[in-house]
Enzyme design. Structure first.
Site, PDB file in Angstrom:
ATOM      1  N   LYS A 167       0.836  -1.196   0.000  1.00 20.42           N
ATOM      2  CA  LYS A 167       0.000   0.000   0.000  1.00 20.42           C
ATOM      3  C   LYS A 167       0.872   1.247   0.000  1.00 20.42           C
ATOM      4  O   LYS A 167       2.004   1.210   0.483  1.00 20.42           O
ATOM      5  CB  LYS A 167      -0.852   0.034   1.291  1.00 20.42           C
ATOM      6  CG  LYS A 167      -1.970  -0.986   1.345  1.00 20.42           C
ATOM      7  CD  LYS A 167      -2.748  -0.838   2.646  1.00 20.42           C
ATOM      8  CE  LYS A 167      -3.864  -1.858   2.751  1.00 20.42           C
ATOM      9  NZ  LYS A 167      -4.943  -1.684   1.754  1.00 20.42           N
TER      10      LYS A 167
ATOM     11  N   ARG B 238     -10.155 -11.566   2.287  1.00 23.38           N
ATOM     12  CA  ARG B 238     -11.017 -12.619   1.749  1.00 23.38           C
ATOM     13  C   ARG B 238     -10.318 -13.976   1.808  1.00 23.38           C
ATOM     14  O   ARG B 238     -10.972 -15.010   1.885  1.00 23.38           O
ATOM     15  CB  ARG B 238     -11.456 -12.249   0.326  1.00 23.38           C
ATOM     16  CG  ARG B 238     -10.348 -12.143  -0.666  1.00 23.38           C
ATOM     17  CD  ARG B 238     -10.731 -11.324  -1.895  1.00 23.38           C
ATOM     18  NE  ARG B 238     -10.745  -9.891  -1.617  1.00 23.38           N
ATOM     19  CZ  ARG B 238     -11.047  -8.961  -2.531  1.00 23.38           C
ATOM     20  NH1 ARG B 238     -11.365  -9.314  -3.770  1.00 23.38           N
ATOM     21  NH2 ARG B 238     -11.019  -7.703  -2.205  1.00 23.38           N
TER      22      ARG B 238
HETATM   23  N1  BES Z   1      -7.937  -3.818   4.644  1.00 25.26           N
HETATM   24  C1  BES Z   1      -8.178  -3.419   3.321  1.00 25.26           C
HETATM   25  C2  BES Z   1      -9.507  -2.685   3.131  1.00 25.26           C
HETATM   26  C3  BES Z   1      -9.676  -1.379   3.849  1.00 25.26           C
HETATM   27  C4  BES Z   1      -9.549  -0.190   3.162  1.00 25.26           C
HETATM   28  C5  BES Z   1     -10.049  -1.336   5.167  1.00 25.26           C
HETATM   29  C6  BES Z   1      -9.752   1.005   3.804  1.00 25.26           C
HETATM   30  C7  BES Z   1     -10.244  -0.141   5.808  1.00 25.26           C
HETATM   31  C8  BES Z   1     -10.102   1.036   5.123  1.00 25.26           C
HETATM   32  C9  BES Z   1      -8.191  -4.631   2.407  1.00 25.26           C
HETATM   33  O1  BES Z   1      -7.402  -5.699   2.804  1.00 25.26           O
HETATM   34  C10 BES Z   1      -7.695  -4.200   1.086  1.00 25.26           C
HETATM   35  O2  BES Z   1      -6.558  -3.831   1.001  1.00 25.26           O
HETATM   36  N2  BES Z   1      -8.542  -4.254   0.069  1.00 25.26           N
HETATM   37  C11 BES Z   1      -8.182  -3.849  -1.248  1.00 25.26           C
HETATM   38  C12 BES Z   1      -8.692  -4.897  -2.195  1.00 25.26           C
HETATM   39  C13 BES Z   1      -8.165  -4.758  -3.603  1.00 25.26           C
HETATM   40  C14 BES Z   1      -6.673  -5.032  -3.634  1.00 25.26           C
HETATM   41  C15 BES Z   1      -8.897  -5.715  -4.491  1.00 25.26           C
HETATM   42  C16 BES Z   1      -8.834  -2.511  -1.517  1.00 25.26           C
HETATM   43  O3  BES Z   1      -9.934  -2.278  -1.047  1.00 25.26           O
HETATM   44  O4  BES Z   1      -8.191  -1.688  -2.156  1.00 25.26           O
HETATM   45 MN    MN Z   2      -5.397  -5.490   2.112  1.00 22.32          MN
END
Ligand code: BES
Ligand code: MN
Ligand code: ZN
Length: 505
Positions: free
Chosen positions: A285, A359
């Site tokens: 990230k 997931r």
């Molecule tokens: N933990 C994150 C989602 C999240 C985002 C939680 C903002 C709280 C606040 C999750 O694991 C994630 O990174 N999801 C990705 C999925 C994508 C790579 C398909 C996302 O939402 O960008």
């Molecule tokens: Mn994630």
């Protein structure tokens, strides 16, 4: 915080502060027509002493009656209380338990910030007494929480004692029961918020497991915490694919509530995402805002708090709580985009994005719950940024493969005063998670991202009635509000506990 129900007359009660709700009885249609129309403010209590103590102020024109407006009178005439806090609740016509819960939180926050440690809230006429008792207590617990533990200038400010004044022809025993239950729920919600608030160096999967164990011992739950060996032995290839990249050992937390004398079925499975820190892994990230990813275990913490409440409330239904806890880290051992993993169910997954890790851990958590005998599944997870795009901060996302399950959680939301909104799971979306080399990919791309994630989970819930709650936008309050501090919200706990209670009937 100690809570007491009192049937005494508000005027007779000696307290640091009485709290009364003020409602606007002006016709809303009239207000539409004439913006300058005067509010018609009345104290929501039949007590004439309180009414007359507030009368001059309400007649002065100084109070607009907007929600959360606060007026504090000292030495109110004719009352034994030291203060009278008048809390506006907006239009009388629209005022409901939902609003009352928030007003109670605002009362707690206003008074504790002034160093006051106890108060007495007059249950407003117009809301059934039992509902009012629950809303006031739950709301006051929410308001009483602050996340500033590590500040050395932290002030010791909290409410220690709350009295709820109810009047009329009320069944005291029923109100006491409502108060006890609401107290359990309020404490459990704050227990969850404590877990979520801890940063990842102080809330590793091992520590989360220890906290679950300690809590379970206190309330009489069976609790087992397994490590890497068991995760591998169970062939949880999806869970392990996330855990393998971290030096911090993972934890598979299993809490069982199996009271004697209840039917073998149903068995409710509560499965939580417990990512104690989500860097994104190799699909790392951006640095900006990454510190927030300490709350990526909020779904897991919610299930631990819900199990606490369930153990104490003792509904007549079996419940198993499962939390899949790990960090998501980049390292020489971390999984890489393109890797193929075999989940516990036997389904193969092509990893497109290592940041779609929630997931993966839930896939095995859901399958394991079924293997342990769960007949109905609910998961809660801070799963996608996309749910925040879709619903913002006001509503959590609900997904369900079964309309009856959706109806149950929707009813629970209303009783618990939590907002959630259903999103679809049409077959069309399945296209998005097709893989050329495996049964599915773990990321369906940007469009409909929250739905793609839910479609992925649905592959593991299969035919078992299942609900998925995406709490990414609601588990953390971004700005402080009159009724709640900035920080972990404890969303979904109250609804889950209500859902379980309703199942037991
Ligand atoms: N933990 C994150 C989602 C999240 C985002 C939680 C903002 C709280 C606040 C999750 O694991 C994630 O990174 N999801 C990705 C999925 C994508 C790579 C398909 C996302 O939402 O960008
Ligand atoms: Mn994630
Ligand atoms: Zn995550």
């Amino acid at each position: 915080m100690k809570t007491t129900i009192s049937l005494s007359a508000p005027a007779e009660l000696e307290t640091e502060s009485l709290v009364a709700v003020v409602l606007d009885h002006a016709d809303p249609a009239e207000k539409e027509k004439n913006k300058d129309a005067k509010p018609q403010l009345k104290v929501a209590s039949s007590d004439t002493a309180v009414q007359s103590a507030a009368a001059d102020l309400l007649a002065s024109g100084e109070v607009a009656g907007k929600p959360f407006e606060i007026n504090l009178l000292h030495k109110p005439t004719g009352l034994k209380a030291k203060r009278l806090l008048l809390l506006s609740g907006g239009a009388a016509k629209k005022f409901a338990s939902y609003d009352l819960r928030r007003l109670a939180g605002a009362a707690a926050r206003t008074l504790k910030s002034r160093g006051i440690r106890s108060f007495a809230f007059i249950a407003p006429s117009g809301i059934p007494a039992e509902d009012a008792v629950r809303a006031i207590i739950e709301g006051a617990f929410v308001g009483n929480f602050d996340p500033d533990y590590y500040r050395s200038d932290r002030k010791d400010q909290k409410i220690d004692a709350l009295t709820i004044l109810t009047s009329g022809n009320t069944d005291k025993a029923a109100l006491d029961k409502a108060a006890t239950e609401a107290q359990i729920i309020g404490e459990s919600q704050n227990f969850t918020r404590d877990l979520v608030n801890e940063p990842s160096n102080r809330m590793t999967p091992t520590i989360l497991g220890d906290r679950a164990k300690k809590m379970s011992a206190e309330v009489g739950l069976k609790c087992e915490v397994y490590g890497a060996d068991k995760i591998k032995e169970l062939k949880m290839g999806a869970f392990w694919s996330v855990a393998q990249g971290s030096d911090e050992p993972p934890a598979l937390i299993v809490m069982r509530y199996e009271p004697a004398g209840v039917p073998d079925k149903p068995v409710l499975g509560l499965v939580g995402k417990g990512i104690t820190f989500d860097t994104g892994g190799i699909s790392i990230k951006p640095a900006d805002g990454m510190e927030k990813m300490k709350y990526d275990m909020a779904g897991g913490a919610t299930m631990i708090g819900a199990m606490r409440a369930i153990a104490l409330l003792k509904p007549k239904v079996k419940v198993i709580g499962i939390v899949c806890a790990t960090e998501n880290m980049p390292s020489g051992k971390a999984q890489k985009p393109g890797d193929v993993q075999i989940a516990m169910s036997g389904k193969s997954i092509e990893i497109i994005n290592t940041d779609a890790e929630g997931r993966l851990v839930l896939a095995d958590g859901l399958h394991y719950a079924k293997q342990l005998g769960c007949t109905h599944l609910v998961d809660a997870a801070t799963l996608t940024g996309a749910v925040v795009v879709a619903l913002g901060y006001a509503n959590a996302g609900i997904f369900a493969n079964d309309d009856a399950m959706y109806e149950r959680i929707h009813k629970a939301n209303e009783k618990a005063g939590e907002k959630m909104w259903r999103l679809p799971l049409d077959d069309e979306y399945k296209e998005n998670i097709k893989s050329t080399i495996a049964d599915m990919v773990n990321s369906g791309g940007r469009w409909g991202g929250a739905i793609n994630a839910a479609m992925f989970l649905k592959e593991f819930a299969e035919d078992t009635p299942w609900i998925h709650l995406d709490i990414a936008g609601t588990a953390w309050t971004e700005e402080q509000k009159p009724w709640i501090a900035k920080g972990p919200s404890g969303i979904a706990l109250r609804s889950l506990v209500q859902f379980v209670k309703d199942f037991a009937r």
